[in-house]
Write a protein that holds these residues in place. Structure first.
Motif, mmCIF file in Angstrom:
data_model
loop_
_atom_site.group_PDB
_atom_site.id
_atom_site.type_symbol
_atom_site.label_atom_id
_atom_site.label_comp_id
_atom_site.label_asym_id
_atom_site.label_seq_id
_atom_site.Cartn_x
_atom_site.Cartn_y
_atom_site.Cartn_z
ATOM 1 N N VAL A 1 0.762 -1.206 -0.011
ATOM 2 C CA VAL A 1 0.048 0.060 -0.005
ATOM 3 C C VAL A 1 0.875 1.163 -0.046
ATOM 4 C CG1 VAL A 1 -1.693 1.334 1.301
ATOM 5 C CG2 VAL A 1 -1.702 -1.233 1.104
ATOM 6 N N ARG A 2 0.634 2.242 -0.799
ATOM 7 C CA ARG A 2 1.105 3.440 -0.824
ATOM 8 C C ARG A 2 0.504 4.636 0.157
ATOM 9 N NH1 ARG A 2 0.771 6.349 -6.164
ATOM 10 N NH2 ARG A 2 -1.427 5.838 -5.960
ATOM 11 N N SER A 3 1.376 5.650 0.440
ATOM 12 C CA SER A 3 0.620 6.404 1.384
ATOM 13 C C SER A 3 -0.342 7.249 0.630
ATOM 14 C CB SER A 3 1.753 7.383 1.723
ATOM 15 O OG SER A 3 2.420 7.936 0.601
ATOM 16 N N ALA A 4 -0.319 7.342 -0.638
ATOM 17 C CA ALA A 4 -1.513 8.027 -1.482
ATOM 18 C C ALA A 4 -2.710 7.604 -1.090
ATOM 19 C CB ALA A 4 -1.087 8.075 -3.027
ATOM 20 N N THR A 5 -2.799 5.920 -0.901
ATOM 21 C CA THR A 5 -4.038 5.213 -0.808
ATOM 22 C C THR A 5 -4.510 5.803 0.803
ATOM 23 O OG1 THR A 5 -2.636 3.406 -1.869
ATOM 24 C CG2 THR A 5 -4.969 2.990 -0.844
ATOM 25 N N THR A 6 -3.775 5.990 1.521
ATOM 26 C CA THR A 6 -4.404 6.195 3.037
ATOM 27 C C THR A 6 -4.558 7.569 2.945
ATOM 28 O OG1 THR A 6 -1.958 6.566 3.784
ATOM 29 C CG2 THR A 6 -2.912 4.218 3.945
ATOM 30 N N SER A 7 -4.024 8.499 2.155
ATOM 31 C CA SER A 7 -4.559 9.933 2.204
ATOM 32 C C SER A 7 -5.690 9.929 1.592
ATOM 33 C CB SER A 7 -3.322 10.817 1.654
ATOM 34 O OG SER A 7 -3.175 10.455 0.083
ATOM 35 N N TYR A 8 -6.037 9.217 0.592
ATOM 36 C CA TYR A 8 -7.125 9.212 -0.195
ATOM 37 C C TYR A 8 -8.356 8.587 0.651
ATOM 38 C CZ TYR A 8 -6.635 11.268 -4.732
ATOM 39 O OH TYR A 8 -6.314 12.233 -5.948
ATOM 40 N N CYS A 9 -7.880 7.727 1.576
ATOM 41 C CA CYS A 9 -8.856 7.192 2.389
ATOM 42 C C CYS A 9 -9.246 8.058 3.371
ATOM 43 C CB CYS A 9 -8.135 6.115 3.436
ATOM 44 S SG CYS A 9 -9.215 5.103 4.489
ATOM 45 N N ALA A 10 -8.448 8.966 3.926
ATOM 46 C CA ALA A 10 -8.946 10.127 5.000
ATOM 47 C C ALA A 10 -9.847 11.087 4.304
ATOM 48 C CB ALA A 10 -7.563 10.664 5.526
ATOM 49 N N LEU A 11 -9.193 11.554 3.161
ATOM 50 C CA LEU A 11 -10.044 12.781 2.496
ATOM 51 C C LEU A 11 -11.550 11.956 2.077
ATOM 52 C CD1 LEU A 11 -7.233 13.702 -0.145
ATOM 53 C CD2 LEU A 11 -8.310 14.994 1.780
ATOM 54 N N GLY A 12 -11.755 10.680 1.556
ATOM 55 C CA GLY A 12 -12.903 10.136 1.122
ATOM 56 C C GLY A 12 -13.770 10.051 2.271
ATOM 57 N N MET A 13 -13.120 9.653 3.645
ATOM 58 C CA MET A 13 -14.180 9.541 4.709
ATOM 59 C C MET A 13 -14.710 10.917 4.999
ATOM 60 S SD MET A 13 -12.192 6.869 7.214
ATOM 61 C CE MET A 13 -11.905 5.233 6.967
ATOM 62 N N PHE A 14 -13.636 11.825 5.038
ATOM 63 C CA PHE A 14 -14.159 13.303 5.518
ATOM 64 C C PHE A 14 -15.393 13.840 4.538
ATOM 65 C CE2 PHE A 14 -14.297 17.773 5.540
ATOM 66 C CZ PHE A 14 -14.583 18.042 6.695
ATOM 67 N N ASP A 15 -15.086 13.714 3.129
ATOM 68 C CA ASP A 15 -15.972 14.110 2.442
ATOM 69 C C ASP A 15 -17.383 13.551 2.429
ATOM 70 O OD1 ASP A 15 -16.403 15.284 -0.594
ATOM 71 O OD2 ASP A 15 -17.037 13.159 -1.174
ATOM 72 N N ALA A 16 -17.270 12.367 3.097
ATOM 73 C CA ALA A 16 -18.955 11.572 3.076
ATOM 74 C C ALA A 16 -19.647 12.220 4.433
ATOM 75 C CB ALA A 16 -18.689 10.296 3.204
ATOM 76 N N ALA B 1 6.744 11.007 9.351
ATOM 77 C CA ALA B 1 7.323 9.732 8.548
ATOM 78 C C ALA B 1 7.925 9.005 9.476
ATOM 79 C CB ALA B 1 8.483 10.342 7.676
ATOM 80 N N PHE B 2 8.239 9.376 10.643
ATOM 81 C CA PHE B 2 9.003 8.459 11.864
ATOM 82 C C PHE B 2 10.039 7.647 11.485
ATOM 83 C CE2 PHE B 2 4.533 9.520 13.331
ATOM 84 C CZ PHE B 2 4.865 10.167 14.442
ATOM 85 N N GLY B 3 10.908 8.273 10.587
ATOM 86 C CA GLY B 3 12.257 7.530 9.958
ATOM 87 C C GLY B 3 11.840 6.679 9.043
ATOM 88 N N ASN B 4 10.635 6.401 8.686
ATOM 89 C CA ASN B 4 10.281 5.218 7.494
ATOM 90 C C ASN B 4 10.321 5.980 6.026
ATOM 91 O OD1 ASN B 4 10.182 2.834 8.873
ATOM 92 N ND2 ASN B 4 8.488 3.680 9.762
ATOM 93 N N GLN B 5 10.458 5.397 5.030
ATOM 94 C CA GLN B 5 10.204 5.963 3.683
ATOM 95 C C GLN B 5 8.872 6.230 3.587
ATOM 96 O OE1 GLN B 5 11.071 1.789 1.856
ATOM 97 N NE2 GLN B 5 9.903 2.908 0.199
ATOM 98 N N THR B 6 8.538 7.397 2.871
ATOM 99 C CA THR B 6 7.110 8.140 2.754
ATOM 100 C C THR B 6 6.199 7.417 1.654
ATOM 101 O OG1 THR B 6 7.993 9.875 1.585
ATOM 102 C CG2 THR B 6 7.667 10.032 4.134
ATOM 103 N N ASP B 7 6.953 6.882 0.764
ATOM 104 C CA ASP B 7 5.983 6.502 -0.379
ATOM 105 C C ASP B 7 5.321 5.292 -0.120
ATOM 106 O OD1 ASP B 7 8.458 5.140 -0.374
ATOM 107 O OD2 ASP B 7 8.382 4.831 -2.355
#
Length: 352
Positions: free
Chosen positions: A141-156, A287-293
């Motif tokens: 899973v990419r971080s883009a997926t979790t950001s869309y998860c958050a945005l979609g949840m709020f949009d609803a 990021a907590f030291g992990n790669q962000t993608d």
């Protein structure tokens, strides 16, 4: 010029682009979904239900029309925009949001649905030695997926911002440093609890987020199983359980599931306060030291605990469906050095 793929008539990809190294992995799943939609074959739907007050991921079925949010439009009346920004969500961020694998639009440019797309083999390395009914598929899973998860949840729930803020205020307002590893590690239980409360309150508003196309082989061999293809749709709420549930594991430092959980809680809380946030800044800062993608990965043995359906044993599409999904003559465009391409290439050659 035809794309060579079922139903993909209008797209931001050229006919040749679809067959490229990083494109076929999303173009083929889109075509498979179009084929299922045209034949009224529903996808597996992994979504969240509430059982005895506890969030529980369950499997049912969902028409592809609902996944694409296209009502009665057929595939040739849709525009398939790959690796694109779902512009309605840009309204919630001051900085530019990432693109997502597939954005469905109508031919008038109206945005219908944003979908992350995965193409995964069944079984994976963690499950191929098990009994067939226990096979699973790995998901990265990419971080883009979790950001869309958050945005979609709020949009609803954007019309219920005060209620949403009330859910998160206690856990979030006391946090001094969202990038402080020690503090955040200890705040995860409260943040997870807030998300649970949010999801119990609004789970009827969940919607499709991730489209996972499965191709099943005969164990570890490169040969397709007789029943070879299926599509698993993950709702945003069910998808989030992959990292929220993982955040309960004891750790002395921030794990990837804990990080994803904290980011989701922060996005929902800050959106409930102001309606607009800096998504990229939040993800870079935390990021907590992990790669962000890369956000996290789920091995097949863990994936299997969420996907309880007989269709993992017997996927709904026979291997011969590839002749309908890929038009005659186009199989030569595949690159047999890639595992999935190789399997398709030799399957089609052997059947013809």
């Amino acid at each position: 010029m035809s794309s060579g793929l079922f139903g993909i008539k209008h797209s931001n990809r050229s006919a040749d682009d679809h067959w490229g190294k990083n494109c076929f992995n999303s173009s083929f799943p889109a075509a498979a979904a179009n084929y299922m939609m045209a034949n009224d074959i529903p996808a597996i739907y992994i979504h969240l239900d509430i059982a005895n007050g506890i969030p529980k991921v369950i499997a049912s079925e969902i028409p592809i029309k609902k996944v694409f949010n296209c009502k009665d439009k057929q595939a040739d009346e849709l525009y398939f925009s790959f690796e694109s920004i779902y512009e309605p969500y840009q309204a919630y961020s001051f900085d530019a949001i990432d693109g997502i694998d597939l954005v469905i639009k109508d031919l008038h440019g109206n945005f219908l649905s944003p979908l992350e797309v995965k193409l995964t083999v069944l079984p994976d390395n963690t499950t191929y030695k098990r009994a067939e009914e226990n096979w699973g598929a790995e998901m990265v899973v990419r971080s883009a997926t979790t950001s869309y998860c958050a945005l979609g949840m709020f949009d609803a729930v954007k019309d219920n911002t005060q209620e949403v803020r009330d859910v998160f205020e206690s856990a979030c307002s006391a946090i001094q440093g969202w990038d402080n590893d020690f503090e955040m590690t200890h705040k995860i239980p409260a943040l997870s609890s807030s998300i649970n409360e949010f999801q119990k309150k609004y789970y009827t508003k969940q919607k499709p987020l991730l489209m996972q196309t499965l191709w099943k082989t005969q164990g570890k061999s490169p040969l397709l199983a007789e029943q070879a293809f299926d599509i698993v749709i993950w709702s945003d709420y069910a998808f989030s359980r992959l990292f929220i549930d993982g955040s309960y594991e004891t750790a002395n430092t921030m794990s990837r599931p804990m990080r994803a959980t904290a980011r989701l809680a922060r996005c929902l809380w800050e959106l409930s306060k102001s309606g607009k946030i800096r998504v990229a800044d939040i993800y870079r800062q935390m990021a907590f030291g992990n790669q962000t993608d890369k956000e996290f990965s789920i091995p097949g043995n863990k994936w299997r605990t969420y996907v309880e359906t007989p269709r993992t044993v017997k996927p709904i599409l026979h291997k011969t469906a590839v002749h309908s999904i890929i038009e005659n003559g186009y199989i030569e465009k595949l690159s047999p050095e890639r595992r999935f391409d190789q399997t398709l290439y030799f399957t089609v050659r052997n059947q013809s």
